[in-house]
Scaffold this active site. Structure first.
Site, short mmCIF file in Angstrom:
data_model
loop_
_atom_site.label_atom_id
_atom_site.label_comp_id
_atom_site.label_asym_id
_atom_site.label_seq_id
_atom_site.Cartn_x
_atom_site.Cartn_y
_atom_site.Cartn_z
N CYS A 125 0.84 -1.20 0.00
CA CYS A 125 0.00 0.00 0.00
C CYS A 125 0.87 1.25 0.00
CB CYS A 125 -0.94 0.01 1.21
SG CYS A 125 -0.15 -0.35 2.78
N PRO A 126 0.32 2.38 -0.40
CA PRO A 126 1.11 3.62 -0.43
C PRO A 126 1.32 4.18 0.97
CG PRO A 126 -1.16 4.07 -1.03
CD PRO A 126 -1.05 2.58 -0.90
N THR A 176 7.59 -4.49 0.94
CA THR A 176 8.21 -4.08 -0.33
C THR A 176 7.58 -2.78 -0.84
OG1 THR A 176 6.66 -5.51 -1.53
CG2 THR A 176 8.84 -6.43 -1.03
N ARG A 209 6.73 0.92 1.23
CA ARG A 209 7.41 2.10 1.72
C ARG A 209 7.82 1.87 3.16
NH1 ARG A 209 8.05 3.10 -2.76
NH2 ARG A 209 7.52 4.97 -3.99
N ASP A 263 12.43 -4.64 1.85
CA ASP A 263 13.05 -4.10 0.65
C ASP A 263 13.05 -2.58 0.70
OD1 ASP A 263 14.26 -4.47 -1.97
OD2 ASP A 263 12.40 -3.64 -2.81
N GLU A 275 15.89 5.15 4.41
CA GLU A 275 16.72 4.57 3.36
C GLU A 275 17.44 5.59 2.50
OE1 GLU A 275 14.17 3.60 -0.53
OE2 GLU A 275 13.43 2.50 1.20
N HIS A 296 15.89 -1.79 -1.80
CA HIS A 296 14.87 -1.28 -2.72
C HIS A 296 15.06 -1.89 -4.11
CE1 HIS A 296 11.80 2.13 -2.70
NE2 HIS A 296 11.58 1.44 -3.80
#
Length: 328
Positions: free
Chosen positions: A203-204, A230, A232, A256, A261, A293
């Protein structure tokens, strides 16, 4: 147009140059921020990635430098102040979907690696250790998986899970009718997470989803469950996840993405002392798998990103409808 491309590695340059539709590209390895925004003078457009910062101050400087267009070569746009961009008349276009199967497949790769410990087995065999001690996994068949988010990537991931025979319960504020027809069961967030053996986030990052995985929601997981992110980094509260790993409430973690990051990913820091104590603690766990990522990183996805990015630029330049515009 003259386009400044930030946060570039060799592979970015290779694909963007190959699929360029006659724009003048200048590449910068650094991520865009307030300290280097002066580099954008003389350009009409920018091409940005996930760790570039386009907050209000940066956008005001971009406007003063004559920037009229921001081309995001990614689906997420949480790193851009969309309201300020609209106020300043800067158009923001994104790549809404690029090989969602790439990220979905990477999520499954992380699940299989953590579960069956193939990374550990690989290292053991290279050292002549053929023991199976400590390598036991569990069947994914009939395993309850909480699928959080059923957009393009979540949809692709559901179909992979279905092939493995998993029992999937999804949560999404906007259920997908086509997936319901395919047999996907939706529930509330609590219903999806309750006693889940695997939880995968697709999901965003929004105000509503920020730190959605925290001390309270982690308690809903089945003890020893696996968490995969994977999407955010800001979806999870990292310190709470560390505590859950220490207590064994969380048995496996695959990341990820990471909330901080931007200071780490896409760089070679092998000769440096990592200053981020949280990620250093995560790396120390034997049941944690972190990739940088990498989920999107396939040839097909890179090609689609480049093609759609330049299609967006061409549409803006020619005054056509901006189908991929991000609006406030």
């Amino acid at each position: 147009m003259k386009i400044a491309v930030f946060s570039t590695c060799k592979y970015d340059r290779d694909f963007l140059q190959e699929y360029n539709t006659d724009h003048e590209l200048t590449f910068f390895e650094s991520a865009l921020n307030l300290q280097n925004v002066a580099l954008t003078k003389g350009f009409q457009a920018l091409c940005l990635f996930v760790n570039d910062s386009a907050d209000r101050e940066v956008l005001q400087a971009l406007k003063a430098n004559g920037i009229r267009l921001i081309l995001l070569r990614c689906a997420g746009f949480n790193n851009v102040d969309i309201a300020t961009a609209a106020e300043l008349g800067i158009k923001v276009l994104r790549v809404p979907a690029y090989s969602p199967e790439a990220v979905a497949e990477h999520a499954m790769a992380m699940i299989l690696t953590l579960n069956r410990k193939t990374h550990k087995a690989y290292n053991r065999i290279r050292e002549g250790n053929f023991s199976l001690e400590g390598l036991i996994g569990f069947n994914l068949h009939k395993c309850k998986v909480a699928l959080i988010g059923t957009g393009n990537i979540g949809k692709a991931f559901y179909r992979i899970l279905k092939g493995f025979g998993c029992m999937v319960v999804a949560y999404d504020p906007y259920p997908d009718a086509a997936l319901i027809e395919e047999g996907l069961a939706y529930g509330t967030m609590e219903e999806a997470l309750k006693d889940a053996e695997v939880v995968s986030l697709h999901c965003p990052l929004t105000e509503e989803t920020h730190h959605m995985i925290n001390a309270d929601t982690l308690k809903l997981f089945k003890k020893g469950a696996m968490l995969i992110n994977t999407s955010r980094g800001g979806l999870i509260h990292t310190q709470d996840v560390i505590e859950a790993l220490k207590s064994a409430q969380l048995g496996y973690l695959g990341l990820d993405v990471y909330e901080q990051e931007s200071k780490l990913f896409f760089q070679d820091l092998s000769g440096d002392i990592i200053q981020d104590d949280l990620i250093s603690r995560l790396i120390s766990f034997p049941n944690v798998l972190i990739t940088s990522h990498q989920g999107f990183f396939t040839r097909e996805a890179m090609q689609q990103i480049a093609e759609i990015t330049f299609a967006n630029a061409d549409a803006f330049e020619s005054g056509r409808v901006l189908v991929n515009e991000v609006k406030a």
